[in-house]
Design a protein around this motif. Structure first.
Motif, PDB file in Angstrom:
ATOM      1  N   LEU A  36      14.656   9.807  -2.570  1.00 18.16           N
ATOM      2  CA  LEU A  36      13.515   9.711  -3.465  1.00 18.16           C
ATOM      3  C   LEU A  36      12.223   9.444  -2.697  1.00 18.16           C
ATOM      4  CD1 LEU A  36      15.132   7.679  -6.387  1.00 18.16           C
ATOM      5  CD2 LEU A  36      14.281  10.026  -6.523  1.00 18.16           C
ATOM      6  N   LYS A  37      12.317   8.617  -1.684  1.00 17.12           N
ATOM      7  CA  LYS A  37      11.133   8.320  -0.861  1.00 17.12           C
ATOM      8  C   LYS A  37      10.611   9.581  -0.193  1.00 17.12           C
ATOM      9  CE  LYS A  37       9.531   5.253   2.847  1.00 17.12           C
ATOM     10  NZ  LYS A  37       9.935   4.173   3.790  1.00 17.12           N
ATOM     11  N   GLU A  38      11.504  10.398   0.323  1.00 20.42           N
ATOM     12  CA  GLU A  38      11.105  11.650   0.967  1.00 20.42           C
ATOM     13  C   GLU A  38      10.434  12.604  -0.010  1.00 20.42           C
ATOM     14  OE1 GLU A  38      14.778  13.018   2.558  1.00 20.42           O
ATOM     15  OE2 GLU A  38      14.834  11.518   4.167  1.00 20.42           O
ATOM     16  N   LEU A  39      10.801  12.484  -1.280  1.00 20.37           N
ATOM     17  CA  LEU A  39      10.214  13.332  -2.316  1.00 20.37           C
ATOM     18  C   LEU A  39       8.920  12.760  -2.885  1.00 20.37           C
ATOM     19  CD1 LEU A  39      13.519  14.137  -4.230  1.00 20.37           C
ATOM     20  CD2 LEU A  39      12.126  15.799  -2.967  1.00 20.37           C
ATOM     21  N   GLY A  40       8.500  11.617  -2.352  1.00 17.91           N
ATOM     22  CA  GLY A  40       7.307  10.961  -2.872  1.00 17.91           C
ATOM     23  C   GLY A  40       7.558  10.209  -4.158  1.00 17.91           C
ATOM     24  N   ARG A  41       8.839   9.865  -4.421  1.00 17.39           N
ATOM     25  CA  ARG A  41       9.224   9.188  -5.660  1.00 17.39           C
ATOM     26  C   ARG A  41       9.971   7.900  -5.349  1.00 17.39           C
ATOM     27  NH1 ARG A  41       6.541  10.484  -9.742  1.00 17.39           N
ATOM     28  NH2 ARG A  41       8.249  10.171 -11.209  1.00 17.39           N
ATOM     29  N   GLU A  42       9.536   7.162  -4.350  1.00 15.70           N
ATOM     30  CA  GLU A  42      10.258   5.960  -3.939  1.00 15.70           C
ATOM     31  C   GLU A  42      10.458   5.024  -5.128  1.00 15.70           C
ATOM     32  OE1 GLU A  42      10.365   2.532  -0.475  1.00 15.70           O
ATOM     33  OE2 GLU A  42       8.591   3.793  -0.677  1.00 15.70           O
ATOM     34  N   PRO A  43      11.702   4.602  -5.358  1.00 11.47           N
ATOM     35  CA  PRO A  43      11.975   3.750  -6.520  1.00 11.47           C
ATOM     36  C   PRO A  43      11.612   2.301  -6.264  1.00 11.47           C
ATOM     37  CG  PRO A  43      13.977   4.066  -5.263  1.00 11.47           C
ATOM     38  CD  PRO A  43      12.915   4.908  -4.584  1.00 11.47           C
ATOM     39  N   GLN A  44      11.488   1.541  -7.337  1.00 12.58           N
ATOM     40  CA  GLN A  44      11.492   0.090  -7.206  1.00 12.58           C
ATOM     41  C   GLN A  44      12.923  -0.301  -6.856  1.00 12.58           C
ATOM     42  OE1 GLN A  44       8.942  -0.178 -11.208  1.00 12.58           O
ATOM     43  NE2 GLN A  44       9.400  -2.196 -10.373  1.00 12.58           N
ATOM     44  N   PHE A  45      13.088  -1.057  -5.794  1.00 11.41           N
ATOM     45  CA  PHE A  45      14.427  -1.279  -5.232  1.00 11.41           C
ATOM     46  C   PHE A  45      14.544  -2.734  -4.815  1.00 11.41           C
ATOM     47  CE2 PHE A  45      17.843  -1.150  -2.179  1.00 11.41           C
ATOM     48  CZ  PHE A  45      18.667  -0.103  -2.583  1.00 11.41           C
ATOM     49  N   ALA A  46      15.616  -3.397  -5.268  1.00 10.64           N
ATOM     50  CA  ALA A  46      15.793  -4.805  -4.919  1.00 10.64           C
ATOM     51  C   ALA A  46      17.261  -5.088  -4.630  1.00 10.64           C
ATOM     52  CB  ALA A  46      15.311  -5.703  -6.052  1.00 10.64           C
ATOM     53  N   VAL A  47      17.490  -5.878  -3.589  1.00  4.15           N
ATOM     54  CA  VAL A  47      18.821  -6.382  -3.262  1.00  4.15           C
ATOM     55  C   VAL A  47      18.874  -7.837  -3.716  1.00  4.15           C
ATOM     56  CG1 VAL A  47      20.481  -6.857  -1.431  1.00  4.15           C
ATOM     57  CG2 VAL A  47      19.005  -4.830  -1.282  1.00  4.15           C
ATOM     58  N   LEU A  48      19.850  -8.168  -4.555  1.00  4.70           N
ATOM     59  CA  LEU A  48      19.967  -9.528  -5.068  1.00  4.70           C
ATOM     60  C   LEU A  48      20.953 -10.298  -4.195  1.00  4.70           C
ATOM     61  CD1 LEU A  48      19.978  -8.944  -8.930  1.00  4.70           C
ATOM     62  CD2 LEU A  48      18.060  -9.065  -7.319  1.00  4.70           C
ATOM     63  N   PRO A  49      20.473 -11.247  -3.415  1.00  8.02           N
ATOM     64  CA  PRO A  49      21.325 -11.944  -2.444  1.00  8.02           C
ATOM     65  C   PRO A  49      22.536 -12.615  -3.079  1.00  8.02           C
ATOM     66  CG  PRO A  49      19.006 -12.443  -2.072  1.00  8.02           C
ATOM     67  CD  PRO A  49      19.087 -11.730  -3.382  1.00  8.02           C
ATOM     68  N   GLY A  50      23.670 -12.474  -2.416  1.00  9.16           N
ATOM     69  CA  GLY A  50      24.876 -13.179  -2.815  1.00  9.16           C
ATOM     70  C   GLY A  50      25.632 -12.591  -3.986  1.00  9.16           C
ATOM     71  N   LYS A  51      25.094 -11.556  -4.620  1.00  8.61           N
ATOM     72  CA  LYS A  51      25.726 -11.009  -5.817  1.00  8.61           C
ATOM     73  C   LYS A  51      26.787  -9.959  -5.458  1.00  8.61           C
ATOM     74  CE  LYS A  51      23.447 -13.182  -9.081  1.00  8.61           C
ATOM     75  NZ  LYS A  51      24.127 -14.132  -9.978  1.00  8.61           N
ATOM     76  N   LYS A  52      27.989 -10.127  -6.059  1.00  9.72           N
ATOM     77  CA  LYS A  52      29.027  -9.119  -5.947  1.00  9.72           C
ATOM     78  C   LYS A  52      28.894  -8.128  -7.097  1.00  9.72           C
ATOM     79  CE  LYS A  52      32.234 -12.046  -3.370  1.00  9.72           C
ATOM     80  NZ  LYS A  52      33.616 -12.601  -3.282  1.00  9.72           N
ATOM     81  N   HIS A  53      29.791  -7.148  -7.126  1.00  8.45           N
ATOM     82  CA  HIS A  53      29.634  -6.021  -8.038  1.00  8.45           C
ATOM     83  C   HIS A  53      29.693  -6.419  -9.516  1.00  8.45           C
ATOM     84  CE1 HIS A  53      29.654  -1.901  -9.329  1.00  8.45           C
ATOM     85  NE2 HIS A  53      30.858  -2.011  -9.882  1.00  8.45           N
ATOM     86  N   VAL A  54      30.747  -7.108  -9.921  1.00  7.98           N
ATOM     87  CA  VAL A  54      30.889  -7.459 -11.337  1.00  7.98           C
ATOM     88  C   VAL A  54      29.815  -8.447 -11.799  1.00  7.98           C
ATOM     89  CG1 VAL A  54      32.414  -8.504 -13.058  1.00  7.98           C
ATOM     90  CG2 VAL A  54      33.335  -6.873 -11.397  1.00  7.98           C
ATOM     91  N   PRO A  55      29.503  -9.486 -11.015  1.00  6.90           N
ATOM     92  CA  PRO A  55      28.424 -10.390 -11.434  1.00  6.90           C
ATOM     93  C   PRO A  55      27.067  -9.709 -11.599  1.00  6.90           C
ATOM     94  CG  PRO A  55      29.790 -11.464  -9.797  1.00  6.90           C
ATOM     95  CD  PRO A  55      30.243 -10.040  -9.850  1.00  6.90           C
ATOM     96  N   MET A  56      26.894  -8.529 -11.020  1.00  7.27           N
ATOM     97  CA  MET A  56      25.628  -7.825 -11.185  1.00  7.27           C
ATOM     98  C   MET A  56      25.375  -7.450 -12.647  1.00  7.27           C
ATOM     99  SD  MET A  56      23.672  -7.562  -8.545  1.00  7.27           S
ATOM    100  CE  MET A  56      22.641  -6.144  -8.912  1.00  7.27           C
ATOM    101  N   VAL A  57      26.424  -7.229 -13.419  1.00  7.48           N
ATOM    102  CA  VAL A  57      26.219  -6.963 -14.843  1.00  7.48           C
ATOM    103  C   VAL A  57      26.394  -8.231 -15.681  1.00  7.48           C
ATOM    104  CG1 VAL A  57      28.596  -6.245 -15.379  1.00  7.48           C
ATOM    105  CG2 VAL A  57      26.684  -5.361 -16.741  1.00  7.48           C
ATOM    106  N   LEU A  58      27.284  -9.120 -15.272  1.00 11.19           N
ATOM    107  CA  LEU A  58      27.500 -10.345 -16.048  1.00 11.19           C
ATOM    108  C   LEU A  58      26.256 -11.218 -16.069  1.00 11.19           C
ATOM    109  CD1 LEU A  58      31.134 -11.343 -14.995  1.00 11.19           C
ATOM    110  CD2 LEU A  58      30.382 -10.087 -17.036  1.00 11.19           C
ATOM    111  N   GLN A  59      25.420 -11.137 -15.033  1.00 12.30           N
ATOM    112  CA  GLN A  59      24.212 -11.960 -15.015  1.00 12.30           C
ATOM    113  C   GLN A  59      23.238 -11.562 -16.120  1.00 12.30           C
ATOM    114  OE1 GLN A  59      21.785 -11.330 -11.462  1.00 12.30           O
ATOM    115  NE2 GLN A  59      22.555  -9.245 -11.310  1.00 12.30           N
ATOM    116  N   LEU A  60      23.438 -10.385 -16.718  1.00 11.73           N
ATOM    117  CA  LEU A  60      22.568  -9.968 -17.805  1.00 11.73           C
ATOM    118  C   LEU A  60      22.824 -10.741 -19.092  1.00 11.73           C
ATOM    119  CD1 LEU A  60      22.554  -6.125 -17.149  1.00 11.73           C
ATOM    120  CD2 LEU A  60      20.723  -7.754 -16.696  1.00 11.73           C
ATOM    121  N   TYR A  61      23.796 -11.643 -19.053  1.00 13.31           N
ATOM    122  CA  TYR A  61      23.990 -12.562 -20.173  1.00 13.31           C
ATOM    123  C   TYR A  61      22.783 -13.480 -20.313  1.00 13.31           C
ATOM    124  CZ  TYR A  61      26.159 -15.979 -23.266  1.00 13.31           C
ATOM    125  OH  TYR A  61      26.428 -16.805 -24.329  1.00 13.31           O
TER     126      TYR A  61
END
Length: 294
Positions: free
Chosen positions: A251-276
């Protein structure tokens, strides 16, 4: 452990359950749920009475203008998952001024990913055509998904043919929110087959590399692709981390760089459970991304 502590456990568990129930009731009050709406005509051959349905969560309060809309697609390895588990996302979005649509779609082994993508496109098409009836703005429609659902949400934003073949003249998706997405480049992933258990993905994706590429969002993005908001867990699976970074770079190469964030310490399943939790950082950024309150 002392007997007194053992006896205390059920009481503590009861308190915890009561707190969760009370919290859910508080979240539910500001919203209305319209459950199990069919997005495929029940008279159509192949209609699945469970999977071809969605729930709409709409704010109760009236607004001067229509609310932005987020269509949430659940994950589950392309072979499991159900919209009913994610009512907490619908409630929290509606409470914060977003009309949320939480969908089901058919799963493997009954169908493969191209049919899943078509189901999701039909759910989005239904939303585009009907969401004004629930206070939503069809011109501000976004997709969102976790894991396999994240890959499908990205594909809907990038592959315009999913909608033109269903009769729409243009892709109605104005952007996508990806929460630890899987499947962004299954063409590359399945050619390598570098992880134990990767053969399981030949069930939902089949054995034809052309199909793997056809359902991989990476190969559809262009300079005209709508914006992306991407979150990945700092402790997620290496395949998700790597494909998300690759997607970001494309996307960056296409001039469409996304908003992108890495959430420290989060595993895969907690990435959705935190939306509670309503004040989660994903909601904070999502509300700005979709223009809630504006």
């Amino acid at each position: 452990m002392h007997l007194s502590r053992l006896l205390a456990l059920p009481a503590l568990l009861l308190v915890a359950v009561l707190v969760l129930v009370a919290n859910e009731m508080a979240q539910a009050r500001p919203s209305r749920r319209f459950a199990n709406l069919a997005y495929v005509p029940a008279s159509e051959a192949g209609f699945d009475t469970e999977r071809h349905r969605l729930d709409v969560y709409a704010p109760r309060r009236k607004a001067a203008k229509a609310y932005p809309v987020v269509v949430f697609i659940h994950g589950g390895n392309w072979n499991s998952g159900n919209k009913n588990f994610y009512s907490f996302i619908g409630r929290r979005l509606a409470k914060q001024g977003v009309v949320a649509v939480v969908i089901n779609y058919r799963l493997a082994p009954g169908v493969q990913v191209p049919a899943m993508a078509d189901d999701c496109a039909r759910a989005v098409t239904w939303t585009y055509q009907h969401i004004a009836e629930y206070g939503g703005d069809p011109q501000r429609l976004f997709t969102m998904g976790h894991s396999a659902g994240g890959g499908l949400a990205a594909l809907l934003a990038a592959d315009n043919t999913l909608f033109t073949r269903r009769g729409l003249t243009a892709n109605p998706v104005r952007g996508a929110i990806l929460d630890d997405p899987a499947g962004l480049d299954m063409y590359d992933y399945l050619r390598k087959m570098q992880y134990a258990g990767d053969a399981q993905y030949l069930v939902p994706f089949g054995k034809d590399p052309a199909v793997w590429k056809a359902v991989s969002p990476l190969y559809y993005v262009t300079a005209a692709t709508p914006p992306f908001l991407v979150f990945i867990g700092g402790e997620t699976y290496p395949s998700i981390r790597d494909s998300s970074q690759k997607f970001r770079q494309k996307l960056k190469e296409l001039g469409r760089e996304p908003q992108f964030a890495v959430l420290p310490g989060k595993k895969h399943v907690p990435m959705v459970l935190q939306l509670y939790w309503q004040n989660n950082v994903i909601y904070q950024e999502l509300l700005k991304f979709v223009g809630a309150g504006s």
